[in-house]
Design a protein around this motif. Structure first.
Motif, PDB file in Angstrom:
ATOM      1  N   PHE A  57      -2.946   8.301   8.044  1.00  0.00           N
ATOM      2  CA  PHE A  57      -1.921   8.137   7.010  1.00  0.00           C
ATOM      3  C   PHE A  57      -1.205   6.793   7.132  1.00  0.00           C
ATOM      4  O   PHE A  57      -1.122   6.195   8.206  1.00  0.00           O
ATOM      5  N   ILE A  58      -0.713   6.310   5.995  1.00  0.00           N
ATOM      6  CA  ILE A  58       0.064   5.071   5.947  1.00  0.00           C
ATOM      7  C   ILE A  58       1.428   5.329   6.584  1.00  0.00           C
ATOM      8  O   ILE A  58       2.170   6.219   6.161  1.00  0.00           O
ATOM      9  N   MET A  59       1.762   4.514   7.594  1.00  0.00           N
ATOM     10  CA  MET A  59       2.999   4.710   8.330  1.00  0.00           C
ATOM     11  C   MET A  59       4.153   3.858   7.814  1.00  0.00           C
ATOM     12  O   MET A  59       5.314   4.192   8.026  1.00  0.00           O
ATOM     13  N   ASN A  60       3.857   2.743   7.160  1.00  0.00           N
ATOM     14  CA  ASN A  60       4.909   1.770   6.852  1.00  0.00           C
ATOM     15  C   ASN A  60       4.777   1.186   5.454  1.00  0.00           C
ATOM     16  O   ASN A  60       4.763  -0.032   5.267  1.00  0.00           O
ATOM     17  N   PRO A  65       0.818  -1.215   0.000  1.00  0.00           N
ATOM     18  CA  PRO A  65       0.000   0.000   0.000  1.00  0.00           C
ATOM     19  C   PRO A  65       0.846   1.257   0.000  1.00  0.00           C
ATOM     20  O   PRO A  65       1.825   1.363   0.722  1.00  0.00           O
ATOM     21  N   GLU A  66       0.449   2.200  -0.808  1.00  0.00           N
ATOM     22  CA  GLU A  66       1.136   3.485  -0.924  1.00  0.00           C
ATOM     23  C   GLU A  66       0.164   4.638  -0.728  1.00  0.00           C
ATOM     24  O   GLU A  66       0.521   5.662  -0.154  1.00  0.00           O
ATOM     25  N   SER A  67      -1.044   4.465  -1.205  1.00  0.00           N
ATOM     26  CA  SER A  67      -2.028   5.551  -1.214  1.00  0.00           C
ATOM     27  C   SER A  67      -3.290   5.112  -0.485  1.00  0.00           C
ATOM     28  O   SER A  67      -3.629   3.927  -0.446  1.00  0.00           O
ATOM     29  N   ILE A  68      -3.995   6.100   0.064  1.00  0.00           N
ATOM     30  CA  ILE A  68      -5.173   5.799   0.861  1.00  0.00           C
ATOM     31  C   ILE A  68      -6.188   6.927   0.731  1.00  0.00           C
ATOM     32  O   ILE A  68      -5.816   8.103   0.641  1.00  0.00           O
ATOM     33  N   THR A  69      -7.460   6.584   0.673  1.00  0.00           N
ATOM     34  CA  THR A  69      -8.530   7.574   0.695  1.00  0.00           C
ATOM     35  C   THR A  69      -9.712   6.971   1.445  1.00  0.00           C
ATOM     36  O   THR A  69      -9.671   5.809   1.859  1.00  0.00           O
ATOM     37  N   TYR A  70     -10.764   7.762   1.619  1.00  0.00           N
ATOM     38  CA  TYR A  70     -11.884   7.308   2.452  1.00  0.00           C
ATOM     39  C   TYR A  70     -13.178   7.899   1.913  1.00  0.00           C
ATOM     40  O   TYR A  70     -13.222   9.050   1.482  1.00  0.00           O
ATOM     41  N   SER A  71     -14.228   7.083   1.960  1.00  0.00           N
ATOM     42  CA  SER A  71     -15.561   7.541   1.594  1.00  0.00           C
ATOM     43  C   SER A  71     -16.443   7.541   2.830  1.00  0.00           C
ATOM     44  O   SER A  71     -16.685   6.478   3.430  1.00  0.00           O
ATOM     45  N   GLU A  72     -16.912   8.713   3.197  1.00  0.00           N
ATOM     46  CA  GLU A  72     -17.818   8.822   4.333  1.00  0.00           C
ATOM     47  C   GLU A  72     -19.153   8.148   4.008  1.00  0.00           C
ATOM     48  O   GLU A  72     -19.768   7.502   4.858  1.00  0.00           O
ATOM     49  N   LYS A  73     -19.566   8.280   2.758  1.00  0.00           N
ATOM     50  CA  LYS A  73     -20.844   7.696   2.342  1.00  0.00           C
ATOM     51  C   LYS A  73     -20.800   6.171   2.389  1.00  0.00           C
ATOM     52  O   LYS A  73     -21.744   5.524   2.856  1.00  0.00           O
ATOM     53  N   GLY A 133      -2.400  -0.379  -4.292  1.00  0.00           N
ATOM     54  CA  GLY A 133      -1.221  -1.224  -4.199  1.00  0.00           C
ATOM     55  C   GLY A 133      -0.177  -0.912  -5.256  1.00  0.00           C
ATOM     56  O   GLY A 133      -0.494  -0.816  -6.444  1.00  0.00           O
ATOM     57  N   VAL A 134       1.059  -0.785  -4.822  1.00  0.00           N
ATOM     58  CA  VAL A 134       2.181  -0.613  -5.747  1.00  0.00           C
ATOM     59  C   VAL A 134       2.505  -1.939  -6.417  1.00  0.00           C
ATOM     60  O   VAL A 134       2.770  -2.001  -7.614  1.00  0.00           O
ATOM     61  N   ARG A 135       2.485  -3.003  -5.639  1.00  0.00           N
ATOM     62  CA  ARG A 135       2.921  -4.303  -6.133  1.00  0.00           C
ATOM     63  C   ARG A 135       1.938  -4.906  -7.128  1.00  0.00           C
ATOM     64  O   ARG A 135       2.316  -5.410  -8.185  1.00  0.00           O
ATOM     65  N   ASP A 136       0.650  -4.889  -6.791  1.00  0.00           N
ATOM     66  CA  ASP A 136      -0.332  -5.556  -7.646  1.00  0.00           C
ATOM     67  C   ASP A 136      -1.164  -4.593  -8.496  1.00  0.00           C
ATOM     68  O   ASP A 136      -1.947  -5.029  -9.335  1.00  0.00           O
ATOM     69  N   GLY A 137      -1.005  -3.277  -8.268  1.00  0.00           N
ATOM     70  CA  GLY A 137      -1.765  -2.315  -9.055  1.00  0.00           C
ATOM     71  C   GLY A 137      -3.252  -2.343  -8.793  1.00  0.00           C
ATOM     72  O   GLY A 137      -4.037  -1.805  -9.578  1.00  0.00           O
ATOM     73  N   GLN A 196       8.238  10.603  15.081  1.00  0.00           N
ATOM     74  CA  GLN A 196       9.637  10.435  14.673  1.00  0.00           C
ATOM     75  C   GLN A 196      10.127   9.056  15.071  1.00  0.00           C
ATOM     76  O   GLN A 196       9.998   8.643  16.217  1.00  0.00           O
ATOM     77  N   GLY A 197      10.667   8.316  14.085  1.00  0.00           N
ATOM     78  CA  GLY A 197      11.244   7.011  14.369  1.00  0.00           C
ATOM     79  C   GLY A 197      10.240   6.029  14.943  1.00  0.00           C
ATOM     80  O   GLY A 197       9.044   6.068  14.648  1.00  0.00           O
ATOM     81  N   GLY A 198      10.725   5.132  15.797  1.00  0.00           N
ATOM     82  CA  GLY A 198       9.857   4.145  16.424  1.00  0.00           C
ATOM     83  C   GLY A 198       9.143   3.277  15.412  1.00  0.00           C
ATOM     84  O   GLY A 198       9.755   2.753  14.485  1.00  0.00           O
ATOM     85  N   VAL A 199       7.833   3.134  15.574  1.00  0.00           N
ATOM     86  CA  VAL A 199       7.050   2.303  14.651  1.00  0.00           C
ATOM     87  C   VAL A 199       6.760   3.040  13.339  1.00  0.00           C
ATOM     88  O   VAL A 199       6.136   2.481  12.441  1.00  0.00           O
ATOM     89  N   LEU A 200       7.207   4.282  13.257  1.00  0.00           N
ATOM     90  CA  LEU A 200       7.022   5.040  12.025  1.00  0.00           C
ATOM     91  C   LEU A 200       8.002   4.507  10.987  1.00  0.00           C
ATOM     92  O   LEU A 200       9.193   4.786  11.028  1.00  0.00           O
ATOM     93  N   GLY A 201       7.475   3.684  10.074  1.00  0.00           N
ATOM     94  CA  GLY A 201       8.340   3.100   9.055  1.00  0.00           C
ATOM     95  C   GLY A 201       8.566   4.081   7.925  1.00  0.00           C
ATOM     96  O   GLY A 201       9.346   5.012   8.040  1.00  0.00           O
ATOM     97  N   GLU A 202       7.853   3.891   6.814  1.00  0.00           N
ATOM     98  CA  GLU A 202       7.956   4.810   5.689  1.00  0.00           C
ATOM     99  C   GLU A 202       6.593   5.439   5.452  1.00  0.00           C
ATOM    100  O   GLU A 202       5.739   4.872   4.779  1.00  0.00           O
ATOM    101  N   PRO A 203       6.362   6.648   6.006  1.00  0.00           N
ATOM    102  CA  PRO A 203       5.068   7.319   5.809  1.00  0.00           C
ATOM    103  C   PRO A 203       4.942   7.825   4.383  1.00  0.00           C
ATOM    104  O   PRO A 203       5.888   8.376   3.825  1.00  0.00           O
ATOM    105  N   THR A 204       3.771   7.657   3.787  1.00  0.00           N
ATOM    106  CA  THR A 204       3.614   8.051   2.387  1.00  0.00           C
ATOM    107  C   THR A 204       2.453   9.023   2.187  1.00  0.00           C
ATOM    108  O   THR A 204       2.669  10.201   1.960  1.00  0.00           O
TER     109      THR A 204
END
Length: 414
Positions: free
Chosen positions: A386-389, A134-142, A150-154, A367-375
């Motif tokens: 937000f995606i943290m890892n 996962p690289e991107s994320i959005t949300y629908s309230e409705k 997904g980057v890997r599977d598109g 900062q650091g810790g469980v914060l992997g690669e935020p995108t």
């Protein structure tokens, strides 16, 4: 000097740059080996001017200043360096011996320690499908659903609280790694931008640099439109405004594209390649008259949608180096930057001046810790999720994907 350790890294980074940069770096290493430190410093300075804020070069430049008796410049450059990478124990590097007894050096080491302290978020949770990368994320309230690209599977995945993730859309023709997602303001459409990358499991080298924008019916997942461009592009993020216009960042061509609600065509909005090195995240301010853009190398710019004027934000606060920002989000006369180009990675809130053309302060939120690669992230009821890892580090040298976890960590900024 750690330049020998860094040399392979930087030559790889310069692979897509000009031949002169690689040659300058090799000439600098040769000068260092020959103890011609004046020439070594000159070469590193030239590279840093041409391609700013590359950690290895900044580190070597600091060492060059120290070796040539320019302690003030060496310390100033090290101060800049630790904002990018605070993990290097440069006190053990013999090139900085002349600085060790200076009071300013002691203060610098204290600052370095602060920059490596873990700052955890108060609220985090997990979602599955990390194997999709996962690289991107959005949300629908409705729909009460998250959508993750997904980057890997598109593919695009739908997730509802308490339910297993559901494959919402597979990678269609003229679609590759999903890099950005956005639900329209009227909640009728889901927009995605994709780029052909070698991390994509069905990568075809003949499609290198291809990119596309996809328009889906949010209610039933039907693909309505595909806007594709061949060669020389990397669509990294997109955003919609309240009127239904779509804005897309291209980190290879360093151009802005848009799809206007009236015309419904993918068009070039502005060529920013003379000013920006690597265009990444983008966010609208509350007036929707300005786009704020993150340049992964240099910092943050403001783009006026009416005049097409571009200006780099001034820095008026202390200890601020705006480098390595991926996702960028406007809130309450501030910008939140998701940094995955620093070490450790960080999430920082930047306070804007009243006229919004300068950064006047910062607050480190994580900062650091469980914060992997935020995108990337999405606003939900005034909180940024937000995606943290995003698992970019899970690929080996042969391109095999082996993530350590099956879950993606989501951070929440209230």
């Amino acid at each position: 000097m750690k330049n020998v350790i860094y040399s392979l890294l930087i030559l790889s980074a310069f692979a897509s740059s000009s031949q002169s940069l690689r040659e300058l770096y090799q000439e600098g290493l040769k000068a260092y080996d020959e103890k011609n430190y004046e020439l070594f410093t000159e070469k590193m300075f030239t590279i840093d001017t041409m391609r700013p804020n590359y950690p290895a070069v900044v580190y070597n430049l600091a060492g060059g200043y120290a070796l040539t008796g320019q302690s003030s410049k060496a310390l100033k450059t090290l101060e800049k360096y630790i904002l990018m990478d605070a993990t290097q124990d440069f006190s053990e590097d013999a090139d900085f011996t002349s600085l060790l007894e200076l009071e300013r050096f002691t203060a610098l080491k204290k600052k370095q320690s602060e920059l490596t302290e873990t700052i955890e978020l108060k609220r985090t949770y997990e979602l599955s499908i990390l194997s999709s990368h996962p690289e991107s994320i959005t949300y629908s309230e409705k729909q009460k659903s998250f959508y993750i690209g997904g980057v890997r599977d598109g593919s695009i995945w739908e997730m509802k609280e308490g339910r297993e993730p559901k494959l919402w859309a597979e990678s269609p023709k003229n679609s590759w790694s999903v890099m950005g997602l956005q639900v329209s303001a009227d909640e009728k459409t889901l927009w995605a931008c994709t780029s052909s990358m070698n991390n994509y499991q069905d990568y075809n080298q003949s499609e290198e640099g291809f990119a596309s924008v996809l328009k889906y019916d949010l209610k039933n997942g039907k693909l309505l439109e595909t806007y594709a461009l061949p060669g020389g592009h990397n669509f990294g993020d997109l955003i919609t405004d309240k009127s239904g216009n779509i804005y897309v960042s291209d980190g290879t061509a360093n151009k802005l594209y848009w799809i206007s609600d009236k015309k419904g065509e993918l068009e070039e909005l502005a060529d920013l390649s003379n000013d920006i090195f690597n265009l990444q995240g983008l966010t609208l301010d509350d007036t929707e008259k300005n786009l704020y853009l993150s340049d992964y190398i240099e910092g943050i710019y403001r783009f006026n949608l009416k005049s097409k004027d571009l200006e780099k934000l001034k820095i008026k606060g202390d200890d601020i180096l705006i480098k390595g920002i991926d996702g960028l989000y406007f809130t309450d006369n501030s910008l939140i930057g998701l940094h995955n180009g620093t070490n450790p990675n960080r999430v920082i809130k930047y306070k804007l001046s009243e006229d919004r053309n300068a950064i006047i302060g910062k607050e480190v939120l994580a900062q650091g810790g469980v914060l992997g690669e935020p995108t990337q992230g999405v606003w939900i009821d005034g909180s940024l999720h937000f995606i943290m890892n995003s698992p970019w580090g899970a690929y080996d040298q042969d391109g095999n994907f082996n993530p350590e976890s099956k879950s993606v960590n989501i951070g929440v900024i209230e």
